[in-house]
Design an enzyme around this catalytic site. Structure first.
Site, PDB file in Angstrom:
ATOM      1  N   GLY A 115      11.681  -8.556  -1.257  1.00 26.91           N
ATOM      2  CA  GLY A 115      10.370  -9.178  -1.138  1.00 26.91           C
ATOM      3  C   GLY A 115       9.745  -9.555  -2.463  1.00 26.91           C
ATOM      4  O   GLY A 115       9.207 -10.652  -2.630  1.00 26.91           O
ATOM      5  N   ARG A 116       9.827  -8.653  -3.458  1.00 25.34           N
ATOM      6  CA  ARG A 116       9.174  -8.939  -4.740  1.00 25.34           C
ATOM      7  C   ARG A 116       9.957  -9.941  -5.571  1.00 25.34           C
ATOM      8  O   ARG A 116       9.510 -10.332  -6.647  1.00 25.34           O
ATOM      9  CB  ARG A 116       8.953  -7.633  -5.497  1.00 25.34           C
ATOM     10  CG  ARG A 116      10.205  -6.802  -5.701  1.00 25.34           C
ATOM     11  CD  ARG A 116       9.840  -5.361  -6.053  1.00 25.34           C
ATOM     12  NE  ARG A 116      10.997  -4.474  -6.129  1.00 25.34           N
ATOM     13  CZ  ARG A 116      11.570  -3.894  -5.087  1.00 25.34           C
ATOM     14  NH1 ARG A 116      11.128  -4.136  -3.870  1.00 25.34           N
ATOM     15  NH2 ARG A 116      12.593  -3.068  -5.246  1.00 25.34           N
ATOM     16  N   GLU A 162       7.206  -1.074  -7.898  1.00 26.46           N
ATOM     17  CA  GLU A 162       7.969  -0.898  -6.664  1.00 26.46           C
ATOM     18  C   GLU A 162       9.457  -0.829  -6.967  1.00 26.46           C
ATOM     19  O   GLU A 162      10.210  -0.138  -6.267  1.00 26.46           O
ATOM     20  CB  GLU A 162       7.667  -2.035  -5.680  1.00 26.46           C
ATOM     21  CG  GLU A 162       8.207  -1.771  -4.277  1.00 26.46           C
ATOM     22  CD  GLU A 162       7.649  -2.720  -3.230  1.00 26.46           C
ATOM     23  OE1 GLU A 162       6.599  -2.400  -2.640  1.00 26.46           O
ATOM     24  OE2 GLU A 162       8.255  -3.794  -3.021  1.00 26.46           O
ATOM     25  N   LYS A 200       9.822 -11.362   6.914  1.00 26.82           N
ATOM     26  CA  LYS A 200      11.265 -11.460   7.129  1.00 26.82           C
ATOM     27  C   LYS A 200      11.641 -11.037   8.546  1.00 26.82           C
ATOM     28  O   LYS A 200      12.431 -11.695   9.222  1.00 26.82           O
ATOM     29  CB  LYS A 200      12.014 -10.616   6.106  1.00 26.82           C
ATOM     30  CG  LYS A 200      13.534 -10.686   6.263  1.00 26.82           C
ATOM     31  CD  LYS A 200      14.254  -9.721   5.333  1.00 26.82           C
ATOM     32  CE  LYS A 200      14.180 -10.137   3.900  1.00 26.82           C
ATOM     33  NZ  LYS A 200      15.063  -9.313   3.031  1.00 26.82           N
ATOM     34  N   HIS A 223     -14.176  -7.322 -22.916  1.00 22.92           N
ATOM     35  CA  HIS A 223     -15.520  -6.841 -22.620  1.00 22.92           C
ATOM     36  C   HIS A 223     -15.512  -5.816 -21.491  1.00 22.92           C
ATOM     37  O   HIS A 223     -16.563  -5.522 -20.918  1.00 22.92           O
ATOM     38  CB  HIS A 223     -16.428  -8.020 -22.266  1.00 22.92           C
ATOM     39  CG  HIS A 223     -16.633  -8.959 -23.411  1.00 22.92           C
ATOM     40  ND1 HIS A 223     -17.706  -8.863 -24.273  1.00 22.92           N
ATOM     41  CD2 HIS A 223     -15.877  -9.994 -23.856  1.00 22.92           C
ATOM     42  CE1 HIS A 223     -17.614  -9.820 -25.190  1.00 22.92           C
ATOM     43  NE2 HIS A 223     -16.519 -10.513 -24.953  1.00 22.92           N
ATOM     44  N   LYS A 268       3.252   4.057   6.128  1.00 18.01           N
ATOM     45  CA  LYS A 268       3.278   3.153   7.282  1.00 18.01           C
ATOM     46  C   LYS A 268       3.534   3.918   8.575  1.00 18.01           C
ATOM     47  O   LYS A 268       2.889   3.675   9.600  1.00 18.01           O
ATOM     48  CB  LYS A 268       4.369   2.090   7.093  1.00 18.01           C
ATOM     49  CG  LYS A 268       4.087   1.048   6.031  1.00 18.01           C
ATOM     50  CD  LYS A 268       5.228   0.046   6.012  1.00 18.01           C
ATOM     51  CE  LYS A 268       5.002  -1.061   5.008  1.00 18.01           C
ATOM     52  NZ  LYS A 268       6.120  -2.040   4.996  1.00 18.01           N
ATOM     53  N   GLU A 291       0.758  -5.523   8.885  1.00 17.18           N
ATOM     54  CA  GLU A 291      -0.405  -6.247   8.377  1.00 17.18           C
ATOM     55  C   GLU A 291      -0.284  -7.743   8.654  1.00 17.18           C
ATOM     56  O   GLU A 291      -1.243  -8.388   9.107  1.00 17.18           O
ATOM     57  CB  GLU A 291      -0.559  -6.014   6.872  1.00 17.18           C
ATOM     58  CG  GLU A 291      -0.831  -4.569   6.476  1.00 17.18           C
ATOM     59  CD  GLU A 291       0.435  -3.775   6.215  1.00 17.18           C
ATOM     60  OE1 GLU A 291       0.332  -2.690   5.619  1.00 17.18           O
ATOM     61  OE2 GLU A 291       1.533  -4.237   6.621  1.00 17.18           O
TER      62      GLU A 291
END
Length: 532
Positions: free
Chosen positions: A276-277, A362, A219, A393, A502, A225
């Site tokens: 964002g999510r 979050e 954005k 399993h 961060k 990152e």
């Protein structure tokens, strides 16, 4: 922590009603739990109530839900519903859907539902700015889908590399993987999020610059990152003789100037009220649109909008997102269950648990209420999971015979989309069997072979995994998270908790180069020196 919030935040909270523990029903629920809820046995509950399945199951848009194998009864559900009404959940829901500033710490709306609202549709109570915003949403959507169609038609582009992190990666990746049968032929999709260079290096070793489109999703166009990976991808592109950056790089950002300075001329933005999510419905979903096309992406939005309308109009007692949220509060704050396992019985939903982890933890991983006051109860559970039948399993041993009760949420799809005989029926039989075994258990005088049973689960069933049903399923989970956050009295739309690490990373990066450990704690200093 008793931070004083701005006056406007106080006003917004006052209009929405008290948080759950400040209602009369909270004490009533506590007494009911001690009297009946703690001892509820699912096997006895089914035996005593022939209508239990009918009462605790329902159809919502594209999703059928069976809530009957959960540790509640009509009495606890009734008190939970009364609590939701006392908390003002309906008013808060309406505030969310009409563009009020429900994200009070950042003083903005959380109107991701507008991204899937049909063109020109107005809702009762819409804020004045919403109509203009909806027009802009559709202008961006049309432009983004037109670009996606041009990429789909471009035979020279064989690889799409989405560079983003968090919501700019998890949602789009989940959807592209889930809708694999609908994907355009002749194109491969790659997702790079981790700052760990091994991830990007693995992708770059398998693509060629002249055949690759890089999508840089940030954005602000400053995400550490994402921009680190984007710069490395750009350096690789140049070193490999790549030509025409403007053709091979596109930006999903609101910082058009920064993208242009970087050499990107094709950009698609989104508003600051898109978290964002919650952003896969926006231009962040470009990789999805390239994968499944204009019609597929619009069907994804339509499925989500159908769930939005259902959430807006269904009475609380028949409203699936609300019922799921009530169950979440009942489990977290009365039973004390600290986690929930997500088990999608469909290989194409293998990234769904990761998406839901961010969505819920979050959003609701908070320890203070709207006023900034420390909460006296727990909020978000820890979400985790893997697809069935792989999980059977791996960790189902713990679910069946471990000392802790861990609620499980099955997601199954009635129709498979492959021609391999017998596989899908066997998969569905396993899902049904696991849910039944968790509830029924098995008595044995040999402790090693004894299954206590009475282990709770929810079962969500889609008829088929399509763009529309996926859209409805994800929107269902979004609204569920909002409702539980609303009852807990927290802001589900900020994420200050991601910031501290961060900031510290920015301080530690030059220290790794210089060796300066002044002011650091002994552990961090020692580890830093070992890393040099």
């Amino acid at each position: 922590m008793d931070a004083v919030m701005p006056q406007e935040c106080e006003t917004a909270q006052a209009a929405l009603g008290p948080r759950c523990d400040q209602t009369p029903q909270w004490a009533q629920l506590r007494a009911y739990f001690e009297r009946q809820g703690r001892q509820l046995d699912l096997r006895e509950a089914f035996a005593s109530d022939p209508q239990r399945f009918a009462h605790f199951s329902q159809q919502a848009p594209e999703v059928f839900a069976d809530l009957s194998k959960n540790l509640w009864d009509r009495g606890s559900e009734r008190l939970l519903l009364d609590m939701a009404r006392a908390c003002g959940l309906q008013r808060h829901r309406d505030a969310l859907l009409t563009g009020q500033a429900v994200n009070i710490t950042e003083q903005r709306a959380a109107l991701h539902t507008l991204l899937r609202r049909p063109r020109g549709l107005a809702l009762p109570g819409d804020e004045p700015w919403v109509a203009g915003a909806l027009k802009e949403v559709h202008q961006t959507l049309d432009a983004m889908l037109a670009f996606a169609e041009s990429v789909r038609a471009d035979a020279q582009i064989t690889d799409i590399v989405n560079i983003g992190i968090g919501g700019s990666d998890l949602g789009p990746q989940m959807a592209v993987v889930a809708l694999e049968p609908y994907r355009v032929l002749g194109k491969r999709f790659h997702f790079v999020s981790n700052i760990d260079g091994h991830e990007l290096d693995r992708v770059l070793r398998n693509v060629r610059p002249e055949h690759t489109l890089f999508i840089v999703a940030s954005k602000t166009f400053t995400t550490l990152e994402t921009m680190t990976n984007a710069r490395s991808a750009r350096a690789w592109f140049d070193a490999q003789g790549g030509q025409d950056v403007a053709r091979h790089f596109v930006a999903l950002t609101s910082n058009v100037a920064a993208a242009r300075d970087w050499g990107v001329t094709t950009t698609f933005g989104f508003a600051d009220w898109v978290g964002g999510r919650y952003s896969l419905w926006s231009s962040i979903g470009l990789s999805i649109a390239i994968a499944i096309g204009d019609a597929g992406f619009r069907a994804l939005l339509a499925g989500a909008h159908a769930m939005d309308e259902y959430f807006r109009t269904a009475p609380l007692e028949h409203n699936l997102p609300v019922r799921l949220a009530l169950l979440d509060v009942w489990y977290r704050n009365f039973h004390g269950f600290g986690s929930r396992c997500i088990a999608p019985y469909h290989a194409n939903l293998r990234r769904l648990p990761a998406h839901l982890q961010q969505l819920e933890m979050e959003s609701n991983g908070k320890r203070v209420d709207h006023h900034g006051r420390a909460l006296p109860y727990a909020t978000s559970p820890a979400l985790w999971g893997e697809p069935g039948s792989n999980g059977q399993h791996a960790f189902f041993q713990l679910l069946h015979q471990g000392p802790d009760v861990l609620p499980l949420e099955f997601v199954a799809v009635r129709e498979g989309m492959h021609a391999l005989a017998g596989h899908h029926q066997m998969l569905l039989a396993n899902a049904l069997a696991q849910a039944r075994a968790l509830m029924q258990g098995r008595h044995s005088d040999c402790g090693h072979r004894h299954f206590p049973g009475n282990r709770p689960s929810t079962f969500l069933l889609l008829d088929a995994l399509t763009p529309a049903s996926l859209g409805a399923l994800v929107a269902l989970q979004e609204h569920r998270v909002f409702c539980s956050g609303s009852l807990w009295g927290i802001n589900s739309f900020d994420q200050w908790g991601v910031e501290l690490g961060k900031q510290m990373a920015l301080d530690l990066l030059p220290r790794l180069q210089s060796g300066d450990v002044a002011g650091l704690d002994a552990s961090t200093a020692g580890l830093l020196q070992r890393m040099r």
